[in-house]
Design a protein around this motif. Sequence first.
Motif, mmCIF file in Angstrom:
data_model
loop_
_atom_site.group_PDB
_atom_site.id
_atom_site.type_symbol
_atom_site.label_atom_id
_atom_site.label_comp_id
_atom_site.label_asym_id
_atom_site.label_seq_id
_atom_site.Cartn_x
_atom_site.Cartn_y
_atom_site.Cartn_z
ATOM 1 N N VAL A 1 6.409 -10.381 15.096
ATOM 2 C CA VAL A 1 5.107 -9.809 14.767
ATOM 3 C C VAL A 1 5.280 -8.545 13.924
ATOM 4 N N LYS A 2 6.273 -7.724 14.269
ATOM 5 C CA LYS A 2 6.541 -6.521 13.474
ATOM 6 C C LYS A 2 6.818 -6.873 12.013
ATOM 7 N N HIS A 3 7.663 -7.875 11.806
ATOM 8 C CA HIS A 3 8.010 -8.279 10.437
ATOM 9 C C HIS A 3 6.790 -8.823 9.695
ATOM 10 N N LYS A 4 5.988 -9.592 10.395
ATOM 11 C CA LYS A 4 4.779 -10.143 9.778
ATOM 12 C C LYS A 4 3.847 -9.019 9.317
ATOM 13 N N LEU A 5 3.631 -8.041 10.178
ATOM 14 C CA LEU A 5 2.733 -6.936 9.833
ATOM 15 C C LEU A 5 3.334 -6.049 8.745
ATOM 16 N N ALA A 6 4.649 -5.882 8.749
ATOM 17 C CA ALA A 6 5.297 -5.102 7.695
ATOM 18 C C ALA A 6 5.118 -5.773 6.341
ATOM 19 N N ASP A 7 5.227 -7.096 6.312
ATOM 20 C CA ASP A 7 5.013 -7.838 5.060
ATOM 21 C C ASP A 7 3.578 -7.661 4.565
ATOM 22 N N VAL A 8 2.622 -7.719 5.472
ATOM 23 C CA VAL A 8 1.217 -7.540 5.082
ATOM 24 C C VAL A 8 0.987 -6.111 4.582
ATOM 25 N N PHE A 9 1.595 -5.136 5.240
ATOM 26 C CA PHE A 9 1.472 -3.744 4.791
ATOM 27 C C PHE A 9 1.944 -3.602 3.347
ATOM 28 N N LEU A 10 3.070 -4.220 3.009
ATOM 29 C CA LEU A 10 3.579 -4.173 1.646
ATOM 30 C C LEU A 10 2.593 -4.808 0.669
ATOM 31 N N LEU A 11 2.019 -5.934 1.056
ATOM 32 C CA LEU A 11 1.028 -6.589 0.206
ATOM 33 C C LEU A 11 -0.188 -5.690 -0.019
ATOM 34 N N VAL A 12 -0.673 -5.057 1.043
ATOM 35 C CA VAL A 12 -1.867 -4.215 0.950
ATOM 36 C C VAL A 12 -1.616 -3.025 0.033
ATOM 37 N N GLU A 13 -0.501 -2.334 0.236
ATOM 38 C CA GLU A 13 -0.216 -1.150 -0.586
ATOM 39 C C GLU A 13 0.002 -1.538 -2.048
ATOM 40 N N SER A 14 0.657 -2.645 -2.286
ATOM 41 C CA SER A 14 0.860 -3.107 -3.665
ATOM 42 C C SER A 14 -0.460 -3.519 -4.301
ATOM 43 N N ALA A 15 -1.331 -4.158 -3.523
ATOM 44 C CA ALA A 15 -2.647 -4.548 -4.037
ATOM 45 C C ALA A 15 -3.476 -3.325 -4.406
ATOM 46 N N ARG A 16 -3.426 -2.293 -3.585
ATOM 47 C CA ARG A 16 -4.165 -1.065 -3.885
ATOM 48 C C ARG A 16 -3.647 -0.422 -5.174
ATOM 49 N N SER A 17 -2.341 -0.451 -5.380
ATOM 50 C CA SER A 17 -1.765 0.099 -6.607
ATOM 51 C C SER A 17 -2.198 -0.713 -7.824
ATOM 52 N N ALA A 18 -2.144 -2.034 -7.699
ATOM 53 C CA ALA A 18 -2.555 -2.891 -8.810
ATOM 54 C C ALA A 18 -4.035 -2.704 -9.129
ATOM 55 N N ALA A 19 -4.870 -2.620 -8.092
ATOM 56 C CA ALA A 19 -6.305 -2.430 -8.304
ATOM 57 C C ALA A 19 -6.598 -1.079 -8.936
ATOM 58 N N GLY A 20 -5.834 -0.054 -8.568
ATOM 59 C CA GLY A 20 -6.069 1.270 -9.117
ATOM 60 C C GLY A 20 -5.797 1.366 -10.600
ATOM 61 N N ALA A 21 -4.917 0.509 -11.110
ATOM 62 C CA ALA A 21 -4.588 0.528 -12.541
ATOM 63 C C ALA A 21 -5.354 -0.511 -13.342
ATOM 64 N N ALA A 22 -6.112 -1.360 -12.674
ATOM 65 C CA ALA A 22 -6.667 -2.558 -13.316
ATOM 66 C C ALA A 22 -7.671 -2.269 -14.422
ATOM 67 N N ALA A 23 -8.346 -1.118 -14.370
ATOM 68 C CA ALA A 23 -9.408 -0.845 -15.335
ATOM 69 C C ALA A 23 -8.892 -0.357 -16.688
ATOM 70 N N ARG A 24 -7.590 -0.180 -16.832
ATOM 71 C CA ARG A 24 -7.066 0.402 -18.072
ATOM 72 C C ARG A 24 -7.271 -0.506 -19.278
#
Length: 315
Positions: free
Chosen positions: A219-242
């Motif tokens: 479960v720890k590994h599963k949640l860690a993988d999701v955390f990585l996805l979420v943080e990467s998605a936020r970074s991608a979304a933050g740059a998307a309007a350029r």
Amino acid sequence: MALPDELSAVVRAYLADRPEAPWPEFADDVGIAGLLVPEEHGGAGCGPAEMAAVAEELGRALSPHPFLQSAVMAVEALKADGQGLLPSLADGSLTATVVLPDDGDLRLEGDRLTGVVPYALEGELALLYVGGLLVAAVPERRRTHRTMDGSRPLQELVFHDTPVRRLGDGGSWARVRDLGIAALAAEQAGGARRCLEMAVGHAKTRRQFGRPIGSFQAVKHKLADVFLLVESARSAAGAAARDEVPSAVAGSYCAEAYLAAAGENIQVHGGIGVTWEHPAHRHLKRAASDAQLFGPPQAHRARLAAHVFGPAPSR
């Protein structure tokens, strides 16, 4: 506290207290309808960072409010043409939806429009890119679809010799599309973040074999993988309007990140996660519908390929 953070806090508190508030009231109380409208037209004159902050909170709450189509896409379309409509969008008294080229089978003859848009986001006024122009029209008939995702209403718009108002040459459609993808990506990042919060909260309190399931390595590994996805998605979304390239990156990555986070949220919850009583399924449905809104992730990657590898060779 920076303005985007303040906006996030205000919108989150408002949605928690009044999730069913009508759009005009939401717009009046918080001012998000005019967030991107220039100050001279009655808006706040904010930019992509503030837009992303608001969109993320709306996605987190699965809000049905027409921020994406009316406060983002329609406003961007009207900044170049039809600025006289901006004050009505800014105060929430009018909502609009945008129909991009090839979104419908439309024919413009003079100042009359005929045809059908099979799927469009809700809006009182339709802004349509057709025949190389941007025009405004009120559909002759609407039919609301019964969709899997009830939090994002879709309509069929029918026009039959309908009078239109010509607003401009329609050259802004690509920028409008890319800004819409950026706002959607922020919504997807917000939804994915909420799925992670739900999964972590359950993993801390659900006990099996005498201890919380969050203590188990799988479960720890599963949640860690999701955390990585979420943080990467936020970074991608933050740059998307350029521009078009980061917009396509976000359109590809954030859709799949949200789908993965929504699916893993259900898995962590176990049996309760697949019931109607639990809200986990609502995020999975929103993630699935969002992944098709501006084309599937594969379509965004195809746009990226043209920039990375150049045009496809002719046969």
